[in-house]
Design an enzyme around this catalytic site. Sequence first.
Site, short mmCIF file in Angstrom:
data_model
loop_
_atom_site.label_atom_id
_atom_site.label_comp_id
_atom_site.label_asym_id
_atom_site.label_seq_id
_atom_site.Cartn_x
_atom_site.Cartn_y
_atom_site.Cartn_z
N ARG A 54 1.00 -1.22 0.03
CA ARG A 54 0.10 -0.03 0.11
C ARG A 54 0.87 1.17 -0.11
NH1 ARG A 54 -2.42 4.23 0.24
NH2 ARG A 54 -4.71 4.22 1.07
N GLU A 62 -11.49 4.57 -5.08
CA GLU A 62 -11.87 3.20 -4.96
C GLU A 62 -12.05 2.55 -6.25
OE1 GLU A 62 -11.48 1.36 -2.54
OE2 GLU A 62 -11.42 2.25 -0.65
N ARG A 109 -1.15 -5.03 4.71
CA ARG A 109 -0.67 -4.66 3.33
C ARG A 109 0.74 -3.97 4.07
NH1 ARG A 109 -5.56 -1.55 0.64
NH2 ARG A 109 -5.17 -0.39 2.61
#
Length: 218
Positions: A54, A62, A109
């Site tokens: 990330r 999104e 992440r």
Amino acid sequence: MKYALIALLVIIILLGIFTCPQKSSIAPEIYKVVRIVDGDTFIAHIDARDVRIRLIGVDTPESVHPNKEVEHFALEASAFLKELLEGEEVFFIYDQNNSATNHKDRYERVLAYTYRARDSLFVNAEIIRQGYGHAYSRYPFTRLEEFLKLERDARHQKLGLWAETDEYPAISDSLVWFNAGSNKYHRQSCRYTSDKSLSMSKNEAIAKDFQACKVCKP
Ligand SMILES: [Zn+2]
């Protein structure tokens, strides 16, 4: 002045390398990009595993969230990250703010500043600079001020996400501003905002139960 800035940058980069828990040498390790997930997330091949990365400090609209519709500019943001990283190799610098969680977020992440190996392009910053995402101020990170400045410049130039179209005439108007430690949100022009105020979308503010300021009525 210019040399001072460059020296500062070198110090920041070295600090990032030395404070990274898994690295013992100065030369950063290079990893292969496996695939792009969306505008701010991709998969890299690290120690024989595919690891989700990330990009720290940047948020793009999104496109793959299971419970949400595809947001305006999500596909463009995703395509932009592909353009930057598909088939490339990268190296990472970590932020000391995330060392307590071993540089992972709650979705496991890895949070990282990502650089393209062949030319050291700073990917996180490039996304904001070209208007494909905004500085993500919800969690602390060292380069917030720098990223906020890049975002302001992209907005002024109406780049990418900040461009006005017939369908999305005022996407930047849907942003609101807040101060650290307060749960009120404001228009940018409100007397309670300053250079230190942070922005987020109005929808996000409402979702977080922030209260609208009674003075500027955002
Ligand atoms: Zn206000």
